[in-house]
Design an enzyme around this catalytic site. Structure first.
Site, short mmCIF file in Angstrom:
data_model
loop_
_atom_site.label_atom_id
_atom_site.label_comp_id
_atom_site.label_asym_id
_atom_site.label_seq_id
_atom_site.Cartn_x
_atom_site.Cartn_y
_atom_site.Cartn_z
N LYS A 37 -6.28 -19.86 54.31
CA LYS A 37 -5.43 -20.05 53.13
C LYS A 37 -5.63 -21.47 52.61
CE LYS A 37 -0.84 -19.62 53.42
NZ LYS A 37 0.49 -18.97 53.34
N ASP A 92 11.36 -14.69 53.51
CA ASP A 92 10.58 -14.13 52.40
C ASP A 92 10.40 -12.64 52.65
OD1 ASP A 92 9.09 -13.86 50.13
OD2 ASP A 92 7.24 -14.63 51.00
N VAL A 134 -9.68 -13.00 48.77
CA VAL A 134 -9.21 -11.61 48.88
C VAL A 134 -7.80 -11.46 48.33
CG1 VAL A 134 -10.70 -11.06 50.82
CG2 VAL A 134 -8.42 -12.02 51.25
N ALA A 135 -7.11 -12.58 48.07
CA ALA A 135 -5.79 -12.57 47.44
C ALA A 135 -5.54 -13.96 46.86
CB ALA A 135 -4.70 -12.22 48.45
N ALA A 136 -4.81 -14.00 45.74
CA ALA A 136 -4.52 -15.29 45.10
C ALA A 136 -3.08 -15.30 44.62
CB ALA A 136 -5.47 -15.54 43.92
N ALA A 137 -2.36 -16.37 44.97
CA ALA A 137 -0.96 -16.51 44.58
C ALA A 137 -0.76 -17.85 43.89
CB ALA A 137 -0.06 -16.39 45.80
N GLY A 159 -1.53 -20.76 46.48
CA GLY A 159 -2.83 -20.84 47.11
C GLY A 159 -3.53 -19.50 47.11
N GLN A 160 -4.71 -19.46 47.73
CA GLN A 160 -5.46 -18.20 47.81
C GLN A 160 -6.08 -18.08 49.19
OE1 GLN A 160 -7.65 -19.01 44.26
NE2 GLN A 160 -9.53 -19.59 45.36
N VAL A 161 -6.46 -16.83 49.54
CA VAL A 161 -6.88 -16.51 50.91
C VAL A 161 -8.31 -16.00 50.92
CG1 VAL A 161 -6.40 -15.08 52.93
CG2 VAL A 161 -4.51 -16.00 51.58
#
Length: 767
Positions: free
Chosen positions: A265, A397, A237-240, A243-245
């Site tokens: 994650k 952050d 549902v999200a990628a950075a 890592g990704q979630v």
């Protein structure tokens, strides 16, 4: 006459050298508004940066984004879907340090020339266009002497910054995070460059879910992800960059048998290798620059700054550390701010590369249009100040996407991978600096800069004081922001940083960003939002209740100032702010309800809150601090009433004989002398009683008899009838102990004061 003149002069001096919090707040609002209306694009860019208005809230990367990582056979063998380079060296992954250690990193990569040369080749190839542009700019400026106007120079800076942003994104996690860290450093980058780097999106293309599932299995020692999850989303549902979630449901049920929805994650493969090799390369370049330019190293130690940043960044690579951070943060909020929601973590399903935590539903606070956003922002300010000034362990952050408004109206805070910690010296130094600013004690503020690590110890501070005094005076003077020449102030501050070793400490850059992000969210819904108004309540709570000797000295300084003169207006300021704290800290409770401790429960008026506080154990030092002032006020009021009685009886000029051996005068006036100090003390009584009655004019000067105080019967009746019965019930149990403890102290001090004055008047010639 002479006494009155002296008092007037003293009051004027105090006013000119001290600022009430409400005035300070208004002045800062005007400065902010004037800055926002300024035609100076660089100033506007800086304001936007500090509020995080250019930060990306995307959950995924743009379509054209590509990120290169370093693959070795010691890592997971699958290739990143976003591009990669590959080497064939057979070495153990665990040879790389899991905690930042530059020596171990250097030892690891210095014997792997193939990987090192491959990465250097990537870096030089990708950065050649950007570096060529910089060289071209230098040639045009220094060799060809081409002159650019301000607009053309800004356009060029924006172009280069955009190129840098795209370059950093392709180079991978270390460079993305480093660019984001630089984007909040106005001392290192121009505002227009900061704008572009704040657009630097940490979101990159996701890697294959099959690889992610295998990471989960390997890390948790299971055969399939369905050994612990009922279901898991097929795609993230999200990628950075790190890592990704995924969203999943645990097989285990909640305490009431409900399904447990969690966020999973998973760390991107080859992150540790890519990050460490990049840190090794950048650190080597930094050491070379320091050796080539020793004068630069005296002002900015690139290697030291990199090591400080890298140590924090390394913690983001360890999800066990993030779990510990999350639990520590939750525990620090549980007692005082239980309505702040922190995701529950699942230690049994967490490893260095996998983190399972509660999935929290909600919308990003920055994007919410709910009517309670203002209350949530106020709560966020309290939450952040508690981290900063109380626990010293704070979210490093700051990002609008990390603050969520839940469906039931609570504030949730996410993502605790990057945290920072400050010691008591810094915490107390910030409180002291604010107290000094309110009193315009600029000399003390300069020393605060040393405490807060803006200026190294041992620096000659005397030349800095006049410039800083000018900056603060212009900002706080009655003319407001319109009287400020921002370009002149910027030049003055730039000159300070050039002439003296003046720097922005890394922790402070993080603080400015976090507070700026909160302000940016608040201003969308409330243009009149003022940070001082929201921050001072928590500061007042600390000053009134903290048992630290330094903060107790700060409370005394706040009330008495550098001149040592008691200021009832400042006391009321602090108590009113404390009342706002009790309201804000009990807001946005959502569906959890619950009750707060009696002393911190919200009251109808500031007076009620004050009465509750005064009877509490926390108020012991504050009560003792005010005891002498109460005695002085009782004495002054008694003397004034005796003078009025003598005047009414026609005995104002009457004398009685002194039949005391050794007396310096034969007669003494019946009417006591009322000094200017006595009159000021009586004014303090009027202000205090009116404050306790709900800021009503209960006590007033008589219109018939000069200097006579009378009670307004209508206000008295209104106050009595509106008294909160719960308050009375709370106060009654404390009356006996207060009577046995406080009254004897007041009586003894009052008798000592009266006796000492009588001795002076009889045996000492005061005229």
């Amino acid at each position: 006459s002479s006494t009155s003149s002296s008092t007037s002069s003293s009051t004027s001096s105090s006013t000119s050298s001290s600022t009430r919090v409400s005035d300070l707040s208004a002045q800062m609002r005007r400065v902010r508004d004037q800055a926002a209306e300024s035609e100076d694009q660089r100033l506007n860019a800086l304001m936007q940066n500090l509020r995080g208005q250019n930060l990306s809230n995307a959950d995924f990367a743009e379509d054209d984004v590509e990120m290169l990582v370093v693959e070795t056979s010691s890592s997971y063998s699958s290739r990143s879907s976003s591009g990669s380079s590959s080497t064939s060296e057979e070495d153990e992954d665990d040879a790389l340090p899991l905690v930042y250690n530059p020596r171990d990193i250097a030892n690891y990569w210095s014997i792997r020339p193939t990987s090192l040369l491959t990465r250097i080749s990537q870096l030089t190839t990708l950065s050649s266009g950007f570096l060529g542009g910089l060289v071209s700019d230098v040639v045009n400026d220094e060799v060809l002497k081409k002159k650019l106007n301000a607009r053309e120079k800004d356009e060029r800076d924006v172009k280069r910054a955009a190129q840098l942003r795209q370059l950093l994104t392709r180079l991978g996690p270390a460079y993305i995070k480093l660019g984001q860290a630089l984007s909040i450093r106005p001392d290192l980058l121009s505002p227009v460059a900061m704008v572009e780097l704040q657009k630097l999106c940490d979101k990159v293309p996701s890697f294959d879910s099959g690889v992610a599932y295998q990471v989960i299995c390997d890390e948790l020692g299971i055969q399939s992800v369905y050994d612990i999850f009922e279901d898991i989303t097929p795609e993230p549902v999200a990628a950075a960059s790190l890592g990704q979630v995924y969203i999943a449901h645990l097989k285990e049920r909640g305490k009431d048998g409900e399904r447990v929805k969690v966020a999973v994650k998973v760390q991107r493969p080859y992150v540790l290798e890519t990050v460490t090799i990049d840190l090794f390369i950048v650190r080597s370049i930094g050491k070379a620059i320091g050796a080539w330019f020793p004068n630069l190293k005296e002002r900015v130690d690139i290697v030291a700054l990199l090591d400080e940043w890298a140590a924090r960044f390394f913690e983001e690579l360890d999800y066990v550390k993030e779990l510990e951070h999350t639990n520590r943060f939750a525990a620090s909020m549980a007692k005082e701010l239980p309505q702040v929601l922190v995701p529950k973590t699942y230690e049994e399903y967490t490893s260095r590369k996998v983190l399972v935590s509660e999935w929290i539903e909600g919308e990003k606070l920055a994007q919410s249009t709910a009517s309670d956003v203002g209350d949530l922002v106020n709560l966020g300010v309290i939450c952040y100040l508690k981290q900063l000034l109380d626990t010293g362990f704070f979210h490093a952050d700051p990002h609008p996407g990390n603050m969520i408004r839940t469906p039931d109206g609570r504030l949730a805070i996410l993502d605790f991978g990057l945290m920072a910690e400050i010691d008591n010296e810094i915490k107390y130094g910030m409180v002291e600096a604010i107290s000094h600013l309110i009193h315009r004690d600029y000399e003390a503020i300069v020393y605060d800069f040393v405490t807060l690590e803006f200026i190294p110890p041992g620096t000659n501070l005397s030349p800095i004081l006049p410039v800083l005094g000018k900056v603060f005076d212009q900002a706080l003077e009655g003319g407001g922001a319109k009287s400020i020449n921002f370009q002149e102030l910027a030049a003055d501050l730039a000159q300070i940083t050039f002439d003296y070793p003046f720097r922005i400490p890394p922790y402070f850059a993080l603080i400015i960003r976090a507070i700026g992000v909160l302000e940016g969210i608040a201003l969308v819904g409330d243009p009149d939002f003022a940070l001082v108004d929201e921050a001072y309540p928590y500061l007042s709570k600390m000053l009134l209740t903290d048992t630290s000797p330094r903060l107790r000295e700060s409370l005394k300084y706040t009330i008495y100032g550098k001149e040592g003169v008691f200021d009832i207006d400042r006391v009321i300021d602090v108590l009113q702010a404390f009342d706002r704290y009790t309201v804000n800290s009990n807001s946005s409770m959502g569906d959890q309800g619950g009750s707060s401790p009696p002393v911190l429960a919200a009251s109808k008026t500031s007076g009620e809150t004050t009465m509750k506080f005064i009877i509490s154990e926390e108020a012991g030092f504050f009560r003792d601090l005010l005891l002498d002032e109460v005695v002085k006020s009782i004495d002054a009021l008694t003397r004034q009433q005796l003078w009025l009685l003598a005047d009414v009886l026609g005995l104002r000029n009457a004398f009685v004989p002194l039949l005391v051996p050794g007396a310096l005068r034969p007669f003494m006036p019946i009417a006591p002398r009322v000094t200017a100090e006595d009159k000021k003390l009586i004014q303090n009584i009027v202000k205090a009683i009116n404050f306790l009655s709900g800021d009503k004019d209960m006590l007033q000067e008589s219109s018939r008899v000069e200097n006579m105080l009378v009670v307004n019967p209508r206000v008295l009746q209104s106050t009595v009838t509106s008294v909160n019965p719960n308050l009375v019930r709370e106060l009654l149990p404390f009356v006996p102990s207060m009577t046995s403890d406080i009254l004897p102290k007041i009586t003894a001090k009052l008798l000592n004061r009266i006796t000492a004055r009588a001795v002076r008047e009889v045996f000492v010639d005061e005229v």
